[in-house]
Design a protein around this motif. Structure first.
Motif, short mmCIF file in Angstrom:
data_model
loop_
_atom_site.label_atom_id
_atom_site.label_comp_id
_atom_site.label_asym_id
_atom_site.label_seq_id
_atom_site.Cartn_x
_atom_site.Cartn_y
_atom_site.Cartn_z
N ALA A 1 0.75 -1.43 0.01
CA ALA A 1 -0.09 0.06 -0.04
C ALA A 1 0.99 1.07 0.04
CB ALA A 1 -1.19 0.01 1.09
N GLY A 2 0.24 2.31 -0.56
CA GLY A 2 0.86 3.64 -0.36
C GLY A 2 0.06 4.22 0.95
N ILE A 3 1.25 5.31 1.67
CA ILE A 3 0.69 5.73 3.03
C ILE A 3 0.66 7.12 2.52
CG2 ILE A 3 1.39 6.19 5.11
CD1 ILE A 3 3.06 3.58 5.24
N THR A 4 -0.60 7.79 2.89
CA THR A 4 -0.78 9.23 3.05
C THR A 4 -1.05 9.59 4.32
OG1 THR A 4 -3.13 9.02 2.65
CG2 THR A 4 -1.72 9.23 0.71
N THR A 5 -0.97 10.82 4.92
CA THR A 5 -1.32 11.30 6.26
C THR A 5 -2.24 12.45 6.18
OG1 THR A 5 0.49 12.90 6.63
CG2 THR A 5 1.18 10.64 6.72
N SER A 6 -2.88 12.61 7.22
CA SER A 6 -3.40 13.87 7.54
C SER A 6 -2.64 14.95 7.86
CB SER A 6 -4.75 13.89 8.63
OG SER A 6 -4.14 13.48 10.01
N LEU A 7 -2.80 16.11 8.12
CA LEU A 7 -1.65 17.20 8.60
C LEU A 7 -1.25 16.63 10.00
CD1 LEU A 7 -0.32 19.68 7.79
CD2 LEU A 7 -2.13 21.22 8.76
N LEU A 8 -2.26 16.29 10.82
CA LEU A 8 -2.08 16.12 12.05
C LEU A 8 -1.38 14.79 12.22
CD1 LEU A 8 -5.22 16.94 14.04
CD2 LEU A 8 -2.98 18.06 14.20
N GLY A 9 -1.36 13.69 11.21
CA GLY A 9 -0.82 12.49 11.37
C GLY A 9 0.73 12.43 10.68
N LYS A 10 1.02 13.61 10.05
CA LYS A 10 2.31 13.79 9.57
C LYS A 10 3.46 12.92 10.45
CE LYS A 10 5.53 17.19 7.42
NZ LYS A 10 6.05 16.53 6.37
N PRO A 11 3.63 13.68 11.62
CA PRO A 11 4.74 13.09 12.61
C PRO A 11 4.75 11.63 12.81
CG PRO A 11 3.59 15.07 13.44
CD PRO A 11 2.74 14.51 12.25
N TYR A 12 3.68 10.95 12.52
CA TYR A 12 3.74 9.54 12.69
C TYR A 12 3.66 8.52 12.00
CZ TYR A 12 1.57 12.42 16.54
OH TYR A 12 1.45 13.50 17.58
N VAL A 13 4.54 8.89 10.79
CA VAL A 13 5.00 7.86 9.93
C VAL A 13 6.45 8.14 9.75
CG1 VAL A 13 2.54 8.00 8.85
CG2 VAL A 13 4.28 9.49 7.82
N ASP A 14 7.13 7.20 9.11
CA ASP A 14 8.43 7.49 8.68
C ASP A 14 8.54 7.88 7.28
OD1 ASP A 14 11.09 7.05 8.12
OD2 ASP A 14 11.28 4.91 8.73
N GLU A 15 8.71 9.20 7.03
CA GLU A 15 8.89 9.82 5.91
C GLU A 15 9.85 9.48 5.17
OE1 GLU A 15 6.38 13.85 5.97
OE2 GLU A 15 7.90 13.98 7.46
N SER A 16 10.97 8.53 5.65
CA SER A 16 11.85 8.20 4.63
C SER A 16 11.66 6.90 3.72
CB SER A 16 13.33 7.81 5.73
OG SER A 16 13.10 6.80 6.30
N LEU A 17 10.61 6.33 4.24
CA LEU A 17 10.09 5.20 3.42
C LEU A 17 9.50 5.51 1.90
CD1 LEU A 17 7.77 3.08 6.08
CD2 LEU A 17 10.45 2.81 5.38
N PRO A 18 9.99 4.48 1.03
CA PRO A 18 9.67 5.03 -0.25
C PRO A 18 8.15 4.97 -0.69
CG PRO A 18 10.55 2.92 -0.18
CD PRO A 18 10.74 3.36 1.21
N ASN A 19 7.22 4.43 0.21
CA ASN A 19 5.73 4.38 -0.29
C ASN A 19 5.12 5.56 0.58
OD1 ASN A 19 6.41 2.88 2.24
ND2 ASN A 19 4.58 1.66 2.18
N VAL A 20 5.73 6.30 1.50
CA VAL A 20 5.16 7.28 2.21
C VAL A 20 4.96 8.51 1.36
CG1 VAL A 20 5.21 8.90 4.07
CG2 VAL A 20 6.04 6.55 4.27
N ALA A 21 3.79 8.93 0.95
CA ALA A 21 3.24 9.73 -0.14
C ALA A 21 3.24 11.29 0.48
CB ALA A 21 2.26 9.38 -1.26
N GLY A 22 3.23 11.34 1.56
CA GLY A 22 3.04 12.73 2.50
C GLY A 22 1.64 13.12 2.71
N THR A 23 1.59 14.25 3.26
CA THR A 23 0.30 14.94 3.56
C THR A 23 -0.73 15.26 2.66
OG1 THR A 23 1.55 16.21 5.31
CG2 THR A 23 -0.79 16.83 4.74
N MET A 24 -2.06 14.74 2.86
CA MET A 24 -3.12 15.01 1.85
C MET A 24 -3.73 16.31 1.96
SD MET A 24 -6.29 14.77 3.33
CE MET A 24 -7.54 13.83 2.60
N GLY A 25 -4.74 16.81 1.10
CA GLY A 25 -5.62 17.76 1.03
C GLY A 25 -4.91 18.89 0.39
N HIS A 26 -5.40 20.20 0.31
CA HIS A 26 -5.43 21.42 -0.55
C HIS A 26 -3.91 21.83 -0.32
CE1 HIS A 26 -5.18 25.65 -1.55
NE2 HIS A 26 -6.38 25.15 -2.33
#
Length: 596
Positions: A235-260
């Motif tokens: 799976a691909g991983i996206t986050t809410s703005l509040l969820g951004k600190p709770y994923v490993d952003e160095s992983l190649p499947n972490v697509a970052g924050t969603m929304g505008h």
């Protein structure tokens, strides 16, 4: 020995709840409480410059510490000033207890000086719990219920204590009718969904060939489990703005924050998935979710009432995120080698290339994206981050990839400007041995930050680690609103509402005994971060940034919005409008080049 008062009992109950400090501003309605804090000397009182900022500090304390933030104010205007911070706690689901003074009971209803109906004033913001203490015997019970309600509901609770009650003798609770003895104890229930629901969720997730995760703040203790589930499902991983600190952003499947304000990669992942697993998120940017019906959905949340609020959910999983994911993982099929995973990683790679390209895009004088980009290689592993509301949130969400485990907080759902310096102070007081970094715009800094720099100047010498870095993106503009006017209203920039007075932020910091510098050359941004992180005192970096840097939503929404932005810019005659149009077209071309 002085008589023990109800005010002393308040402090004793705060001690029982292990409250380290109370944020606030004094006034006659809480003078007895102030006296009790002084006499005890066990609970620190932190004086803010304004009650609103004190409430933000209490919210910040709760967010960074994981405990309950406590704030106090006098009646009338003091209580009114608390509301913004309390709404910040309510909308971001944070436990805060407000102890508010009130005029003596004998004058209530008389239209007395500073008399406000506090129960009515707080009925919405403290819907989880609000109560006035009318007798000494009720005080322990009301405080205990307030803390429990704040923790159980992750919401603000309000305790109103009239001044005459504060001065009464502390109660010795008798064992008789009408007297309730309570315990200052609370434990989080760690629930797991029933087996049939776990199996139903696994069936949905196993059937999907393009699975996406949307991770929110409810996954704060479940990032390892979320990563394992994503790996199993490809799976691909996206986050809410509040969820951004709770994923490993160095992983190649972490697509970052969603929304505008999110990343283009997140837009591609959520727009292309056929199955969605929502973990502890209540993010309101519904137009950036998959279209309803395009994806089957499973949602995990401790609040069963929040499930299905933002997207049609096929299988609800009410429960603790960590335990639920642990129970779910053995039921999932290994699909890590599906083509979807490779597509996700390609989008993430393209996004990293695009963000680097945009950081280096020429602006006048500094592109604000460059400021956060330069911080990536310098962010201390033990640092803590506070971000203010405005265009600075966009650059945080898109450019800064946090080291794993670094807490970063902002006013997300209320989106109230002015939170960052109060948040940062709370973060520093919670763990004075860790560096704290703040990113804010000039509008937010003028709203509350300049005043609270005085608070920083008052206390920093007691900090174990004096590093407290404030980065002010100074574009002399309410830039986010300017771009919103262009995008959503088709309106040109309105000088009277949008222009901000310039201010010597770095010079003001030095005036207070802090340090700082003004940067107007993009090649000097990295060195400024280095100097700030090596300083022996709080340091303010003022970067002169370009207000015409576009706040372009991720594609495909961004492509649709760009046209109305160009039309609005066509109604502006200033030279800056030509530069904004050129930058906007550059950003559109960059996006098309990477995500066509």
């Amino acid at each position: 020995m002085p008589q023990r008062l109800v005010a002393d009992a308040i402090v004793e109950r705060l001690e029982a709840w292990a409250v380290p400090r109370v944020f606030g501003y004094s006034g006659d309605g809480i003078n007895s409480f102030m006296g009790a804090l002084r006499r005890a000397g066990t609970v620190e009182f932190v004086q803010a410059r304004h009650e609103e900022n004190a409430a933000f500090m209490a919210v910040g304390h709760a967010k960074y510490s994981g405990g309950v933030g406590v704030v106090t104010s006098t009646q009338g205007p003091g209580a009114v000033h608390l509301l913004n911070g309390l709404y910040d706690a309510k909308l971001d689901s944070v436990p805060v207890v407000a102890i508010i003074g009130q005029q003596s009971r004998s004058v209530l209803g008389s239209g007395y000086m500073q008399e406000v109906d506090l129960l009515d004033l707080t009925k919405d913001v403290a819907s989880a719990f609000r109560q006035q203490v009318n007798t000494p015997e009720a005080l322990p019970m009301v405080l205990d219920r307030a803390f429990k309600a704040a923790l159980a509901n992750r919401a603000p609770a309000v305790v109103i204590v009239p001044h005459d009650v504060q001065k009464m003798p502390a109660p010795e609770l008798e064992h008789k009718h009408g007297i309730i003895a309570t315990a200052p104890r609370w434990e989080q229930s760690a629930s797991v969904p029933v087996e049939d629901d776990l199996k139903a969720a696994a069936e949905v997730l196993n059937d999907g060939s393009k699975v996406a995760l949307l991770v929110g703040q409810g996954a704060r203790h479940a990032w390892k489990e979320a990563a394992a589930v994503a790996e199993r499902l490809g799976a691909g991983i996206t986050t809410s703005l509040l969820g951004k600190p709770y994923v490993d952003e160095s992983l190649p499947n972490v697509a970052g924050t969603m929304g505008h304000l999110g990343t283009s990669a997140s837009g591609q992942v959520l727009g292309g998935c056929d199955t969605l697993l929502i973990i502890g998120s209540n993010d309101p940017w519904t137009e950036f979710y998959p279209p309803p019906g395009a994806a089957r959905a499973v949602q995990i949340d401790t609040d069963s009432g929040a499930i299905g609020n933002r997207y049609p959910v096929e299988v609800p999983l009410p429960g603790d995120a960590s335990r639920t994911l642990q129970a779910l993982l053995p039921l999932l099929e290994d699909k890590h080698d599906l083509p979807w995973r490779g597509q996700v990683e390609q989008w993430v790679s393209h996004w990293h290339e695009l963000s680097a390209e945009r950081a280096m895009t020429k602006a006048d004088p500094v592109n604000p994206e460059r400021v956060l980009f330069e911080l990536n290689s310098r962010f201390p592993a033990d640092g803590r981050l506070a971000v203010d509301v405005g265009s600075s949130v966009y650059w945080y969400a898109r450019q800064l990839r946090l080291p794993l485990g670094v807490p970063a907080h902002l006013s997300s759902t209320l989106a109230s400007m002015g939170c960052s310096v109060p948040y940062g102070i709370a973060a520093k007081l919670d763990q004075p041995g860790r560096p704290v970094l703040l990113v804010t715009g000039d509008g937010a800094m003028q709203m509350t930050g300049i005043a609270e720099l005085i608070t920083v100047s008052r206390m920093w010498r007691t900090w174990q680690d004096p590093r407290f870095v404030i980065c002010v993106l100074n574009n002399r503009e309410l830039a986010e609103v300017t771009w919103e006017q262009r995008e959503m209203e088709g309106e040109p920039r309105y000088e009277a509402s949008q222009a901000l007075p310039d201010f010597d932020y770095a010079g003001y910091a030095k005036l207070l005994g802090l340090d700082g510098e003004r940067v107007d050359d993009p090649e000097h941004v990295g060195a400024a971060w280095d100097a700030a992180l090596a300083a022996d005192r709080p340091y303010l970096i003022e970067v002169v940034t370009d207000p015409e840097t576009p706040l372009l939503p991720p594609f495909p929404a961004g492509e649709q919005k760009a046209g109305s932005m160009v039309d609005a810019l066509g109604q502006e005659s200033a030279e800056s409008a030509d530069r904004a149009t050129e930058l906007l077209r550059t950003y559109v071309d960059q996006e098309k080049s990477n995500f066509s």
